[in-house]
Design an enzyme around this catalytic site. Sequence first.
Site, PDB file in Angstrom:
ATOM      1  N   ASP A  82       1.268   3.626  65.179  1.00 59.88           N
ATOM      2  CA  ASP A  82       1.682   4.998  64.909  1.00 59.88           C
ATOM      3  C   ASP A  82       2.174   5.052  63.471  1.00 59.88           C
ATOM      4  OD1 ASP A  82       2.845   7.478  64.631  1.00 59.88           O
ATOM      5  OD2 ASP A  82       3.772   7.484  66.612  1.00 59.88           O
ATOM      6  N   ASP A 125      17.585   7.920  52.845  1.00 57.48           N
ATOM      7  CA  ASP A 125      16.174   8.120  52.541  1.00 57.48           C
ATOM      8  C   ASP A 125      15.939   9.080  51.383  1.00 57.48           C
ATOM      9  OD1 ASP A 125      17.218   9.968  54.285  1.00 57.48           O
ATOM     10  OD2 ASP A 125      15.683   9.743  55.814  1.00 57.48           O
ATOM     11  N   HIS A 169      16.485  14.386  55.548  1.00 60.82           N
ATOM     12  CA  HIS A 169      15.963  15.326  56.544  1.00 60.82           C
ATOM     13  C   HIS A 169      17.108  16.145  57.142  1.00 60.82           C
ATOM     14  CE1 HIS A 169      13.071  11.893  56.621  1.00 60.82           C
ATOM     15  NE2 HIS A 169      12.188  12.874  56.623  1.00 60.82           N
ATOM     16  N   TYR A 191      14.494   3.953  54.415  1.00 57.47           N
ATOM     17  CA  TYR A 191      13.318   3.159  54.789  1.00 57.47           C
ATOM     18  C   TYR A 191      12.783   2.284  53.665  1.00 57.47           C
ATOM     19  CZ  TYR A 191      13.945   6.506  58.451  1.00 57.47           C
ATOM     20  OH  TYR A 191      14.529   7.254  59.434  1.00 57.47           O
ATOM     21  N   HIS A 214      18.770  13.861  64.694  1.00 55.58           N
ATOM     22  CA  HIS A 214      17.668  14.765  65.077  1.00 55.58           C
ATOM     23  C   HIS A 214      17.614  15.022  66.595  1.00 55.58           C
ATOM     24  CE1 HIS A 214      16.139  14.684  61.051  1.00 55.58           C
ATOM     25  NE2 HIS A 214      15.856  13.396  61.080  1.00 55.58           N
ATOM     26  N   ASP A 236      21.491  12.722  54.769  1.00 58.65           N
ATOM     27  CA  ASP A 236      20.129  12.252  55.007  1.00 58.65           C
ATOM     28  C   ASP A 236      19.149  13.228  54.356  1.00 58.65           C
ATOM     29  OD1 ASP A 236      18.643  10.266  57.205  1.00 58.65           O
ATOM     30  OD2 ASP A 236      17.520  12.098  56.827  1.00 58.65           O
ATOM     31  N   ASP A 258       7.794  12.774  66.913  1.00 60.79           N
ATOM     32  CA  ASP A 258       8.072  11.766  65.883  1.00 60.79           C
ATOM     33  C   ASP A 258       9.142  10.771  66.323  1.00 60.79           C
ATOM     34  OD1 ASP A 258       6.403  12.761  63.528  1.00 60.79           O
ATOM     35  OD2 ASP A 258       7.489  14.558  64.110  1.00 60.79           O
TER      36      ASP A 258
END
Length: 481
Positions: free
Chosen positions: A22, A266, A176, A306, A137, A174, A94
């Site tokens: 994935d 990130d 996101h 990451y 999330h 973050d 995700d």
Amino acid sequence: MAAGTALIYDEEMTKYKLLWVDPACKIEAPERLTVSHEALVRSGLADRCVSIPVREATDEDILLVHSEEYLEAVKKTPYMTLEDLKEFTLHYGDVYFHPNIYHCAKLAAGATLQLVDSVMMAKVRNGMALVRPPGHHSMRSAANGFCVFNNVAIAAQYAKQKYGLKRVLIVDWDVHHGQGVQYCFEDDPSVLYFSWHRYEHQKFWPNLRESDFDSVGKEKGAGFTINVPWNDVSIHKYCSVKIINDLLKMFKNFSPDLVLVSAGFDSAIGDPEGEMCATPDIFAHLTHLLMNLAGGKVCAVLEGGYNLTSLAQSVCQTVQTLLGEPAPRPANLEGPCKSALESLHCVRSAHRQYCVFVLPQGCGDMSGFMHAVLGLLLPLGYEYDPSLVLLVQMPDSGLSDSVWQHLIGLLQGLAQGHTLVLMQEVEGACVRPTASSLLGEAAPSLGQLHAPLPEDVEAIESLRHKLKADWKLLQTTGEFA
């Protein structure tokens, strides 16, 4: 006064991984946790921290945020076949599941609660939890974005319930948007949720309309959600410092009892997910500024990140600052980009009608002074980038000990902490509070600040207007009221 910085880590949380191909999920790997911890060990930072054991979150803990139906569904994953796990994963977005992820998710949430307990019980002053899977999330009834249980949201509800906290600040840096946290508290005025995130006019994941600047909360919680969307990936260190300077005023007005940080890295340079360019030292400055809130009670919880190199460096910068080390000099602050100015202007406009000030009750002088410090002095200090901060207190200054301590604490983020204080030796001089601040002790809370007097606001804004042409960091400093 609590002392020490907690570090919570358990290798057990590395014991799950993606079991099938994935491309979207392969970056969420066990090495994220191991390289972060190894960097802390190599640098000697881990030995300077107070090691706190992890525990599994109980069903009661998890149900503070998640539905019973969702919890029962996740409980079945340890017994699923590979094909069953793949099919189960398709119900969500995700994210991936593994036979051991339920155990690890309970440890991640439980580690976060252990950190909150250690800080609230004054066993330590602050701390960081290196956890996996991340949490911000995940929603009431859905895993999402590598997240299974919402660690920080559970911690906020837990802290309010167990310790009777009236106000909790959640800062999500973050790259996101942490929609799961926002959904949890969007109607709750006891939690102020702040998120900056890459957005690109809804083209960046999670591609939600409610991640934009005009999502400010609902009903009683209106005004207690602050979203700063990045619409340009070239936004840099300047913008990060200025946003926190801008919003620190609002955070102080909110007067939180506890600060929880969804510490995703990130946005750091080289990250394949964020594709932005924040250097690791910026997280030291963000951490330092937040340590001036809630009497220094700051709990940072790992979210994303990451690029293994910048992740490890950013974690070290954060922990080093929590330990009381001076932040690096904020050098090479470039001017603001048009996109950043537009985002900040939109945020201020959206929040203009919502105000976390309370009505004046004779404290206009203190409020006016803090307004000047946060809106004028601090931005000028960051741009000037001094080698030494010299503070002089005169006997007739009129500053209370607590305000003086806050001033020292904020300015210690400059000049790598090189601070010299001159005081006249007279009766009543606040020598002890000064010494405690210089030694890194957090200033006591000022409580909810009263609205500054109109004449104070007018005078400060007039001076800012005169200076902003030559001092670019004043160009994004503005009022929420």
